[in-house]
Enzyme design. Structure first.
Site, PDB file in Angstrom:
ATOM      1  N   LYS A 263       0.866  -1.216  -0.023  1.00 46.61           N
ATOM      2  CA  LYS A 263      -0.010  -0.013  -0.043  1.00 46.61           C
ATOM      3  C   LYS A 263       0.833   1.222   0.064  1.00 46.61           C
ATOM      4  O   LYS A 263       1.720   1.428   0.911  1.00 46.61           O
ATOM      5  CB  LYS A 263      -0.826   0.035   1.279  1.00 46.61           C
ATOM      6  CG  LYS A 263      -1.822   1.062   1.225  1.00 46.61           C
ATOM      7  CD  LYS A 263      -2.858   0.989   2.323  1.00 46.61           C
ATOM      8  CE  LYS A 263      -4.026   2.075   2.191  1.00 46.61           C
ATOM      9  NZ  LYS A 263      -3.424   3.427   1.763  1.00 46.61           N
ATOM     10  N   HIS A 722      25.639  -0.543  17.021  1.00 43.00           N
ATOM     11  CA  HIS A 722      26.106  -0.857  18.270  1.00 43.00           C
ATOM     12  C   HIS A 722      25.997  -2.552  18.607  1.00 43.00           C
ATOM     13  O   HIS A 722      25.053  -2.939  18.318  1.00 43.00           O
ATOM     14  CB  HIS A 722      25.437  -0.288  19.638  1.00 43.00           C
ATOM     15  CG  HIS A 722      25.624   1.232  19.512  1.00 43.00           C
ATOM     16  ND1 HIS A 722      24.829   2.051  20.167  1.00 43.00           N
ATOM     17  CD2 HIS A 722      26.739   1.974  19.019  1.00 43.00           C
ATOM     18  CE1 HIS A 722      25.328   3.415  20.137  1.00 43.00           C
ATOM     19  NE2 HIS A 722      26.270   3.274  19.273  1.00 43.00           N
TER      20      HIS A 722
END
Length: 851
Positions: A263, A722
């Site tokens: 969509k 990280h």
């Protein structure tokens, strides 16, 4: 240096019909992929560069799933003439087996192709008959003794990509693009025979075609011939056809009768093309041709058709690759058109014939033949054939808007239809603007909008939206709405004192698109965010949209902290206000809480938002909210107390104080000197590719695993990644620092061309800093789910390792799209974080790099 010497040395041209070839003098950009049934079936990717074809043997063939890595072994350069070779190499000869031309076309490097090839990081775009969009070739760093040069072929995240679990292009399209035959049909025949017969049509072809040139190129393409299509009705070109509208459902339908499309988040438009003249019509038939600039018109005029009526959606795609209605509104206001893309998904009329009675998949096949697969301004919207629930889950995890499911054999019928259904990742719909509340920080801007919907012709109040406005939009809305003011409330029922507080009413004529988390028990919006005005929809048609099979919505977290100036904008370009930040943290509270509760915190405060003054703070300040906790460091008894929080209201107190980044210690206030978390910050210098950062993260993961620890990964919200490991708090800070320093130093020693472990900026260009210094007493790192005080309103997002891909960069997830991802998760990727905590071994960190 490009050379064909190795190629020729490996072949006996008296036995094989492969071309001997010569280096070309003129530069070109051809590519070919040859399916090669040798000792093992593989696919040979060849890219033209410096007069030869640079070649890789892709063992499992290309994958359209972004981030899925396919081994590509670098082999000898091939001559350009090899691009036409299809046939059988005799057994006993080098590469003996059958070869077909599986795909071909042109390739374009995204950056400097020669430099990228030399560095082992080649990013490029393919424009082929089967493959298109962005791709990556990344060189792996093997052992010095390895003779093979191994690379990885990875699909980029774009509209040509497919979800995991979707159809495999290798199984879907096994045939040669040159002859139409499959490899079994070529095996055993004299080499070159099929190249003289022309393309062999497949018996399953359903759409009669005609061959024409596309644009000014010499490439022949097959175009649909509607006069020979069963069900096409000869008719004049309509002025306008009312579109098909999708009904809202909570989940996609199941079964083979349905196909599923992503969509889009833009303006639904109908392109009417007649003898070179183009009109763009809205869903209600308004002529918006001039609204979108000449580029869209030119792209539609260039399509190889005479007359047509095409259904599609015009969007703006942001850096993340997702369409964004707010960005579309902003670009239209600024007169900007360079980010426009017009996705087309249905063909209603073509060259004298009405096609609406045809099955949807036949209309789409014809449309794809017209538009092609090149990623230009006009783009074909593909679909998935099965498992709509899986498609929706993947769309939501990537923070897309949702999925449209359509009956594959359905005709095109105007109006609201059960043959088209939409399933959204988050609640979103249009609302009537019935009033506004002035800004508490500016006399010329709105602070929030008062919204309603119609029910049996009566306007019903549904609450307010107070975030999602940039400064410019808030001022523009104030200027427009102030001219529309009326004295009395336009709502059918009288509002309560709280609902009417500070409201100024306007004529209920404008329509706003709003995203929100849920409906409250009293029928009001919860956690709403403005997306833009919908001037293509009349206010009188706006009603409450409630999906069928609606499930109960979870109760919101209890917030009791009062926000002053809730409409103060913290991120101006994104329109994220103080209220919007509070909504975000309320939404993610149960996910962020384990990483920030009961820990000393360092905070980045930005009282005027990211464009004003910023300062780090770890001690108390004047006017500290009562829900924020003061804690004393046992080693600094004479120092000022540090900051901590224990609950959601403590976090809301931080929001009230303009805290835009939260950086916790790696230990708790219950055990200050024994850390329970390791964090390795991978901070790239200039010129480092995202794929290289991913490779570095995986190496850190392996080194932690070798030390007996379990590694988790998150985006930084800035530039890097990280890698985080939970610890059982037994080792002290010096031991943890020594362990992480050993890993960083070892990586820098093993790969000095890639990594550094010292923070000196002059040594970091083109390399990744393995920053271990956050693993010492008093040092901090940004928390999982914390926002970043940078343009874009990015957040530091925990990921599953398999989610790392070229399409999900360090700042992909934001305040805006994270709640959609959270709602789509079936499980928290860091759910087992504390359960995986292990003690630090005494000898950990000293191992050399694994091969």
């Amino acid at each position: 240096m490009a050379t064909l010497e190795t190629y020729r040395q490996k072949r006996n041209f008296g036995a094989t019909s492969e071309p001997k070839g010569r280096k070309a003098r003129k530069a070109g950009n051809a590519f070919v992929i040859q399916k090669h049934a040798a000792t093992r079936l593989h696919y040979d990717l060849r890219l033209e560069m410096d007069g030869v074809m640079k070649s890789w043997a892709v063992t499992k063939g290309p994958s359209l799933v972004p981030g899925e890595k396919r081994l590509a072994v670098h082999v000898e350069d091939h001559p350009l003439e090899y691009n036409e070779f299809e046939g059988t190499i005799p057994k006993g000869e080098y590469g003996g087996g059958t070869v077909i031309i599986w795909d071909r076309g042109t390739w374009n490097p995204i950056h400097d192709g020669r430099k990228g090839y030399a560095k082992g990081r080649l990013e490029f775009e393919l424009i082929g008959e089967k493959l298109s969009g962005r791709w990556h070739l990344v060189k792996m760093h093997g052992k010095p003794s390895e003779k093979r040069e191994n690379w990885l072929l990875i699909k980029g995240e774009d509209d040509a990509a497919r979800m995991a679990g979707g159809p495999d292009i290798l199984e879907e399209r096994p045939e040669s693009v040159k002859t139409g035959r499959e490899i079994e049909e070529v095996a055993g025949e004299a080499p070159g025979w099929s190249s003289k017969t022309g393309k062999i049509a497949k018996s399953a072809a359903r759409i009669p075609t005609q061959s024409v040139k596309r644009d000014e190129s010499e490439v022949l393409v097959e175009l649909p011939d509607p006069s020979s299509v069963k069900g096409a009705k000869k008719a004049p070109l309509p002025d306008f056809v009312e579109p098909t509208f999708a009904s809202l459902m909570t989940a996609p339908p199941t079964g083979d009768r349905w196909i599923h499309e992503i969509k889009f988040d833009g303006y639904r438009l109908q392109a009417r093309i007649e003898a070179g003249r183009v009109k763009l019509l809205t869903r209600s038939g308004l002529d918006w041709t001039r609204k979108f600039g000449k580029e869209v018109m030119s792209a539609l005029q260039a399509l190889p058709i005479g007359t047509a009526l095409i259904d599609g959606e015009l969007v703006v795609e942001t850096g993340s690759g997702a369409s964004d209605f707010s960005a579309l509104q902003a670009d239209l206001s600024a007169g900007r058109s360079d980010r426009f893309a017009f996705y087309v998904f249905d063909l209603l009329y073509l060259d004298g014939y009405d096609l609406r009675a045809l099955p949807l998949v036949e209309r789409k096949t014809m449309l794809e033949q017209i538009v092609g697969t090149e990623p230009g301004l006009v783009r074909y919207s593909g679909h998935f054939d099965e498992n709509g629930g899986l498609v929706l889950r993947h769309a939501c995890r990537l923070s897309l808007e949702g999925v449209i499911s359509k009956l594959r054999d359905g005709p095109y019928r105007s109006g609201r239809s059960k043959a088209w259904v939409k399933s959204k990742c988050s609640a979103r719909q249009e609302f009537v603007i019935a009033g506004y509340v002035p800004s508490s920080t500016s006399r010329k801007a709105i602070g929030s909008l008062v919204l309603g919907v119609y029910d049996d012709g009566k306007l019903e109040h549904v609450g307010r939206v107070g975030t999602g406005f940039t400064g410019a939009v808030a001022e523009a809305l104030f200027k427009r709405l102030d001219r529309m003011r009326i004295a009395a409330s336009p709502f059918a029922d009288k509002l309560t004192a709280e609902e009417a507080r500070l409201a100024r009413y306007v004529r209920p004529e404008l329509v706003a698109e709003v995203e929100f988390r849920a409906w409250t028990a009293d029928g009001h919006l919860r956690h709403a965010s403005f997306r833009g005005l919908r001037e293509d929809k009349p206010a009188s048609e706006i009603v409450r949209e409630i999906p069928k099979s609606k499930t109960a919505t979870p109760k919101p977290q209890k917030r009791i902290v009062t926000l002053t100036h809730p409409d103060r904008i913290y991120w101006p370009d994104e329109g994220v206000t103080k209220e919007g930040l509070a909504d975000y943290y309320t939404e993610v509270w149960r996910y962020i809480a384990p990483y920030i509760v009961g820990r000393p915190l360092a905070l980045l405060r930005c009282p005027s938002g990211i464009t004003g003054q910023m300062f780090f703070q770890k001690h108390a300040w004047k006017g500290l909210n009562k829900h924020i906790v003061l804690v004393n460091d046992p080693k600094d008894k004479d120092d000022e107390p540090l900051i901590s929080i224990n609950d959601l209201n403590g976090l809301m107190g931080l929001v009230q104080s303009a805290v835009l980044e939260i950086h916790p210690w790696g230990s708790t206030v219950a055990d200050w000197d024994r850390p329970d978390t390791i964090i390795m910050d991978l901070d790239p210098g200039g010129g480092v590719a995202w794929e290289t950062i991913i490779t570095a993260a995986e190496e850190v993961r392996q080194r932690l695993k070798d030390a007996g620890l379990t590694a988790f990964v998150k985006t930084s919200g800035g530039k890097g990644l990280h890698v985080v490991a939970p610890l059982k708090p037994k080792a002290d800070w010096p031991a943890v620092k020594a362990f992480t320093k050993a890993i960083a130093d070892s990586m820098a020693a093993d790969s000095p061309d890639q990594y550094v472990s010292t923070i000196t900026k002059s040594r970091r260009q083109g390399k990744i800093l393995i920053d271990y210094l956050r693993n010492q007493r008093g040092m901090t790192a940004v928390a999982p789910y914390s926002t970043r005080a940078r343009p874009g309103a990015a957040v530091s997002m925990p990921l599953a390792w398999e989610e790392l891909s070229p399409g999900v960069g360090p700042d992909y997830f934001t305040v805006d799209n994270t709640p959609t991802r959270i709602a789509a998760l079936t499980s928290d990727p860091w759910e087992q974080f504390r359960a995986e905590a292990k003690p630090l071994a005494a000898s950990a960190g000293r191992k050399r790099k694994a091969g």
